[in-house]
Design a protein around this motif. Structure first.
Motif, PDB file in Angstrom:
ATOM      1  N   ARG A 221       0.838  -1.207   0.000  1.00 41.61           N
ATOM      2  CA  ARG A 221       0.000   0.000   0.000  1.00 41.61           C
ATOM      3  C   ARG A 221       0.870   1.252   0.000  1.00 41.61           C
ATOM      4  NH1 ARG A 221      -5.333   1.488   2.014  1.00 41.61           N
ATOM      5  NH2 ARG A 221      -5.294   3.619   2.807  1.00 41.61           N
ATOM      6  N   HIS A 222       1.923   1.225   0.801  1.00 42.70           N
ATOM      7  CA  HIS A 222       2.843   2.362   0.854  1.00 42.70           C
ATOM      8  C   HIS A 222       3.516   2.581  -0.500  1.00 42.70           C
ATOM      9  CE1 HIS A 222       5.552   5.276   2.653  1.00 42.70           C
ATOM     10  NE2 HIS A 222       6.580   4.631   2.113  1.00 42.70           N
ATOM     11  N   GLY A 224       2.125   2.076  -3.300  1.00 41.60           N
ATOM     12  CA  GLY A 224       1.122   2.484  -4.274  1.00 41.60           C
ATOM     13  C   GLY A 224       0.678   1.386  -5.214  1.00 41.60           C
ATOM     14  N   ARG A 285      -7.625   5.917   1.679  1.00 45.66           N
ATOM     15  CA  ARG A 285      -6.307   6.545   1.650  1.00 45.66           C
ATOM     16  C   ARG A 285      -6.435   8.024   1.989  1.00 45.66           C
ATOM     17  NH1 ARG A 285      -2.577   3.346  -1.462  1.00 45.66           N
ATOM     18  NH2 ARG A 285      -3.619   1.660  -2.589  1.00 45.66           N
TER      19      ARG A 285
END
Length: 290
Positions: A221-222, A224, A285
């Protein structure tokens, strides 16, 4: 043509190497013994050992395909569908070239209390493992969130096996009067004497799946990555273990639940991993926040 030839050789060779290394370790340490009698009271040991064989095969296919795809990524900066399919198929052949002879050579001497042909049963299990490995390779290779979860889980399953082996040999536990065979260690289970058999079978893989899914999903997730890949990643890690149990079976004996307990734990692990990674993927997000 040179590019594709190199990929085929790399995938085939690495899959064969990974498979041979795994079988070599467990045969060398007498952890895996198919060439023995599986009498009443130890009936499920046959399914337990076939489960390991299937998992080794799946890992070998995935390992060969991952290695070859890495070479393709270095040369072409991307991994397309053609690379994924070619490397997976070549790795499948490499794993099969090792898994079949190393399994059937021992299985021909097995003696089962059930009316089953051990060689035929083992051959079917390996063949199913090869197909399962092909599926895992096509699913994970070239997709970093899925591949990361797969290999972290695989490493932790091996860690559980090492700890369980050290505990088993340290305490001298075995199932025969002559001390010839070690007490079998179940795939994906922390089989140590300090824990009760059912809880350790039910919780070992789900705990691993949960922790790995959260960690890998947060990293993806970090970075992207796609929400879909992040959501699926948690299920891919424990999936080979679950597939190995499905193919190996819950056990020949209904009276003994040692294999069935681990079987259930592996199924739960896939669901737990999927839920954990999906929560991370679907969380809203916000700028500057994971």
């Amino acid at each position: 043509m040179r590019f594709w030839g190199r990929l085929l050789a790399a995938a085939f060779g690495m899959a064969a190497l990974v498979g041979a290394a795994q079988f070599g370790v467990v045969y060398g340490l007498d952890v895996l013994r198919l060439d023995r009698e599986f009498v009443a009271g130890t009936d499920n040991d046959w399914n337990l050992q076939l489960t390991w064989v299937v998992w080794f095969t799946i890992v070998a296919v995935a390992g060969g395909a991952t290695f070859a795809a890495g070479l393709a990524l270095r040369d072409r900066r991307r991994i397309g569908a053609a690379v994924r399919v070619v490397t997976a198929l070549a790795a499948t052949l490499g794993a099969a070239a090792v898994a079949f002879p190393l399994t059937l050579q021992s299985a021909q001497y097995a003696r089962l209390s059930a009316t089953l042909d051990p060689e035929l049963t083992a051959a079917i299990a390996v063949a199913a493992g090869v197909v399962a490995g092909l599926f895992v390779a096509l699913l994970a290779v070239g997709r970093s969130p899925l591949a990361a979860d797969l290999w972290v889980c695989t490493g932790l399953v091996w860690l559980l096996a090492i700890v369980s082996y050290l505990d088993t040999t340290g305490f001298g536990r075995n199932r025969d009067a002559m001390g010839e065979y070690y007490d079998p260690m179940r795939l994906g289970v922390l089989d140590i004497s300090g824990l009760q058999p059912i809880p350790r079978a039910s919780f070992s893989m789900p705990v691993i799946a949960l922790l790995v899914a959260l960690a890998c999903a947060l990293v993806a997730r970090h970075a992207g990555r796609s929400r879909l890949l992040i959501a699926l990643s948690g299920a891919v890690g424990p999936l080979p273990v679950a597939m190995a149990y499905v193919i190996g079976g819950p056990g020949l004996s209904r009276a003994l639940t040692d294999q069935a307990d681990a079987y259930l734990g592996a199924m739960i692990a896939v669901v737990v991993g999927l839920i954990a990674s999906s929560i991370v993927a679907l969380a809203p997000r916000r700028p500057g926040v994971l």
